[in-house]
Design a protein around this motif. Structure first.
Motif, mmCIF file in Angstrom:
data_model
loop_
_atom_site.group_PDB
_atom_site.id
_atom_site.type_symbol
_atom_site.label_atom_id
_atom_site.label_comp_id
_atom_site.label_asym_id
_atom_site.label_seq_id
_atom_site.Cartn_x
_atom_site.Cartn_y
_atom_site.Cartn_z
ATOM 1 N N GLU A 220 0.759 -1.191 -0.157
ATOM 2 C CA GLU A 220 -0.036 -0.086 -0.054
ATOM 3 C C GLU A 220 0.606 1.221 0.142
ATOM 4 O OE1 GLU A 220 -0.444 -2.630 1.970
ATOM 5 O OE2 GLU A 220 -2.555 -3.510 1.387
ATOM 6 N N ARG B 139 -6.441 -8.618 -1.827
ATOM 7 C CA ARG B 139 -5.733 -8.666 -0.527
ATOM 8 C C ARG B 139 -5.217 -9.868 0.211
ATOM 9 N NH1 ARG B 139 -6.179 -3.628 1.820
ATOM 10 N NH2 ARG B 139 -7.727 -2.179 0.473
ATOM 11 N N GLU C 117 2.304 1.646 -3.315
ATOM 12 C CA GLU C 117 1.349 2.380 -4.501
ATOM 13 C C GLU C 117 1.226 3.914 -4.283
ATOM 14 O OE1 GLU C 117 -2.013 0.070 -3.166
ATOM 15 O OE2 GLU C 117 -1.586 -1.724 -4.533
ATOM 16 N N TYR D 85 -3.587 -1.021 -12.117
ATOM 17 C CA TYR D 85 -4.379 -1.064 -10.849
ATOM 18 C C TYR D 85 -3.470 -0.261 -9.725
ATOM 19 C CZ TYR D 85 -6.433 -3.038 -6.766
ATOM 20 O OH TYR D 85 -7.071 -3.300 -5.293
ATOM 21 N N MET D 86 -2.176 -0.541 -9.759
ATOM 22 C CA MET D 86 -1.461 0.066 -8.661
ATOM 23 C C MET D 86 -1.526 1.697 -8.925
ATOM 24 S SD MET D 86 2.092 -2.277 -8.381
ATOM 25 C CE MET D 86 2.703 -1.217 -7.068
ATOM 26 N N VAL E 157 -3.856 -7.495 -6.953
ATOM 27 C CA VAL E 157 -5.270 -6.870 -6.552
ATOM 28 C C VAL E 157 -5.868 -7.505 -5.524
ATOM 29 C CG1 VAL E 157 -7.333 -7.253 -7.621
ATOM 30 C CG2 VAL E 157 -5.505 -6.955 -9.149
ATOM 31 N N LYS F 146 -3.894 3.364 -10.065
ATOM 32 C CA LYS F 146 -5.143 3.547 -9.738
ATOM 33 C C LYS F 146 -5.387 3.611 -8.374
ATOM 34 C CE LYS F 146 -9.865 2.216 -10.132
ATOM 35 N NZ LYS F 146 -10.983 1.128 -10.747
ATOM 36 N N LYS F 147 -4.844 2.911 -7.835
ATOM 37 C CA LYS F 147 -4.888 2.895 -6.076
ATOM 38 C C LYS F 147 -4.132 3.961 -5.734
ATOM 39 C CE LYS F 147 -5.590 0.054 -3.518
ATOM 40 N NZ LYS F 147 -6.625 -0.250 -2.450
ATOM 41 N N ARG F 148 -2.902 4.612 -6.238
ATOM 42 C CA ARG F 148 -2.277 5.789 -5.791
ATOM 43 C C ARG F 148 -3.292 7.076 -6.089
ATOM 44 N NH1 ARG F 148 0.403 9.320 -8.785
ATOM 45 N NH2 ARG F 148 0.397 8.182 -10.597
ATOM 46 N N SER G 292 5.145 1.767 -9.715
ATOM 47 C CA SER G 292 4.512 0.558 -9.952
ATOM 48 C C SER G 292 5.168 -0.033 -11.225
ATOM 49 C CB SER G 292 3.115 0.980 -10.393
ATOM 50 O OG SER G 292 3.094 1.872 -11.581
ATOM 51 N N THR H 132 -6.566 7.104 -6.092
ATOM 52 C CA THR H 132 -7.621 7.386 -5.151
ATOM 53 C C THR H 132 -7.531 7.459 -3.856
ATOM 54 O OG1 THR H 132 -7.801 4.740 -5.076
ATOM 55 C CG2 THR H 132 -8.951 5.800 -6.865
#
Length: 291
Positions: free
Chosen positions: A93, A168, A96, A284-285, A166, A287-289, A102, A291
């Protein structure tokens, strides 16, 4: 500049006893299989059977199949080891949140997967070379075997990296990886059979529609076993089993374009599928950053 994640993972794997143990067991199993073949062949020679090296090419194929199957079985576990520390310490986390990290992170994981399987292949090379000499197989097949191992390592490793990025929970990522691999290996075969049966039911002439044949061909191209059948044919010179299944789907394996392109395109699709999963992992990584 050296990828910092790659350097860290190299040090972590190099100081861990799991990799040497894996190599020892891997070579031991290969050597055990080869010894069994040699003992069986020796009994045949003592009884006066005619010796023909072409009859023993399947022994090399069995040994090669074990190496390829080991790639598909070991890759999810290898990726799991690469992610376990990051997930336990919640470092993924934090990574990210760093812009542009990434790509380096995913490439480092993929490089480690390829390196582990390349190391396993080179460690077992003496046994594989002995099998080539003993069974009369050309040494060129060893280079093709190494390429096949790296191909499947990239294909399976990219899927594993995506799901471990993706999901957890590691258990969920492992299950999703195995399910996706089964869908590509068995699901495409079932889907092709469904297309065939549906076409026969809707077409009263008893012939499969050309459009459906194209869909069946696409399903086979997506199946990684198609690339293996190319290797199988290069070793044995016989693809009658695969040819029978293709003819069952209405595909003509004697066509020169099929012989020239099918197995090469199937291998290329394996690479493209792997690249797609790596791109999705990076996306995805990122995108997580955001958000």
């Amino acid at each position: 500049m050296i990828n910092p994640f790659l350097k860290t993972e190299w040090l972590r794997e190099g100081r861990n006893i799991r990799l040497p143990l894996l190599i020892i067991f891997y070579i031991a199993i290969m050597a055990f299989i080869m010894i069994l073949f040699m003992v069986f062949n020796e009994e045949s020679f003592q009884q006066g059977y005619y010796y023909n090296t072409t009859t023993y090419q399947y022994q090399f194929l069995i040994l090669s199949t074990f190496q390829i199957a080991a790639v598909l079985l070991l890759t999810p576990f290898t990726v799991s080891r690469l992610y376990v520390v990051d997930k336990e310490k919640n470092m993924l986390e934090q990574f990210e949140m760093i812009p542009g990290i990434s790509v380096q992170y995913v490439i480092a994981k993929m490089t480690l997967v390829l390196a582990v399987h390349a190391l396993l292949f080179f460690s077992g090379l003496p046994v594989s070379a002995l099998s080539c000499i003993y069974t009369g197989i050309s040494g060129i097949k060893l280079f093709r075997l190494g390429a096949m191992i790296l191909l499947y390592a990239f294909w399976s490793g990219a899927m594993s990296i995506f799901f471990y990025t993706v999901c957890r929970k590691s258990v969920g990522a492992f299950a999703a990886t195995l399910f996706t691999q089964l869908m590509f290996i068995l699901g495409t075969l079932v889907l092709a059979e469904i297309f065939r049966n549906g076409s026969l039911m809707m077409n009263g002439s008893g012939r499969i529609a050309p459009e459906v044949v194209g869909l069946c061909l696409l399903c086979l191209l997506l199946n990684p076993l198609s690339a293996y059948m190319g290797f199988y044919g290069s070793v044995t010179g016989d693809i009658s089993i695969f040819g029978t299944f293709c003819s069952h789907l209405g595909i003509d394996t004697s066509n020169k374009w099929f012989i020239l392109l099918f197995y090469k395109v199937s291998s290329l699709i394996c690479i493209l599928v792997g690249i797609l999963f790596l791109v999705l992992s990076i996306w995805y990584m990122d995108k997580k950053r955001k958000t």
